[in-house]
Design an enzyme around this catalytic site. Sequence first.
Site, PDB file in Angstrom:
ATOM      1  N   CYS A 281       0.807  -1.222   0.000  1.00 17.33           N
ATOM      2  CA  CYS A 281       0.000   0.000   0.000  1.00 17.33           C
ATOM      3  C   CYS A 281       0.838   1.269   0.000  1.00 17.33           C
ATOM      4  O   CYS A 281       0.301   2.364  -0.165  1.00 17.33           O
ATOM      5  CB  CYS A 281      -0.954  -0.009   1.198  1.00 17.33           C
ATOM      6  SG  CYS A 281      -2.273  -1.242   1.035  1.00 17.33           S
TER       7      CYS A 281
ATOM      8  N   ASP B 111     -11.558  -3.944   3.035  1.00 18.85           N
ATOM      9  CA  ASP B 111     -12.436  -2.810   2.721  1.00 18.85           C
ATOM     10  C   ASP B 111     -13.899  -3.122   3.015  1.00 18.85           C
ATOM     11  O   ASP B 111     -14.657  -2.242   3.416  1.00 18.85           O
ATOM     12  CB  ASP B 111     -12.282  -2.414   1.251  1.00 18.85           C
ATOM     13  CG  ASP B 111     -11.006  -1.646   0.978  1.00 18.85           C
ATOM     14  OD1 ASP B 111     -10.426  -1.100   1.933  1.00 18.85           O
ATOM     15  OD2 ASP B 111     -10.580  -1.596  -0.188  1.00 18.85           O
TER      16      ASP B 111
END
Length: 334
Positions: free
Chosen positions: A14, A94
């Site tokens: 990320c 998520d």
Amino acid sequence: MTVRLTQYAGGGGCACKIPPGELDTLVATLGGGASRPKEPAAELLVGLDGGGDDAAVVRLDGERAIVTTADFFTPVVDDAFDWGRIAAANALSDVYAMGGTPWAAINLLAWPRETLPMELAAEVLRGGREVAHAAGCQVSGGHSVTDPEPKYGMSVVGMVDPARMLRLDAAEPGRALTLTKPLGTGVLNARHKATGTVFDEAVAVMTELNRDASLAAVGAGVRAGTDVTGFGLLGHAYRMARASGVTLALDAAAVPFLADARAAAVDGFVSGGSRRNLAWVAPHAEFGALAEVERLLLADAQTSGGLLLAGEVPGYPVVGEVLPRGEAPVVVRG
């Protein structure tokens, strides 16, 4: 043949995200007079409004809504199977960050087929499938392209009860702040890429699903949350504070870290993404006399990090509190 996958990536995990400030500017161009879907269109419960949440949510009926998201990144570890597991856990996160349950996923794969064997790609896909299946999520098919830089992730669809959903803009003053995983994967992944040293604790944390934390949060009545990934704890705290119109106060001494993280930061294994995170948040934060290395650790770009929740959740550490909006959206107490 031993292949170090991280050597084929400019960034890692990320930390290779578009910097948050640039992303804000990009997303802002999509608002205002944007086009709308033709009728009959399902009701969009969570979209770009409020600063951009972890996933989009569209109402299906009175008690069900569809959660949809996609996430992929370059290799964060050298082991292909572990990379697949980490990327899948990160994509599923998520849905958990919205308080939902993932149901189905498809693979997203970019592969340099002329320089890396397809057998390694198969290991990546196998790792992703193992984690998704452990989450009770079906995996079938996907999309692949040839690319000089390997990338992998998933597009995930899940379900959530709209009345019990977690969202970025629902943090209320008087609530505790809970963090469900320790920080430090960014600096340890940077050290791994530079030296080849494997940090088993970091791999275990990155492959751990946020399922149990999400269920516990929803069960405890929490309604505001986000997962801590590429923008670091500071960046995601700022996004929540900004969307909710509050100030988040973090107690630096209460924030948990992986065992080798501080040493890695002191030795300089801090990614460019983490430094950009700190530069983005700094004008909106009060740090007091907190040392620079501690600020960088709080801004450390996480991969498959935990949930930051506006509410106390049994079994997880409290790292601060939600306050009425003050002069700074984020306050760090030393």
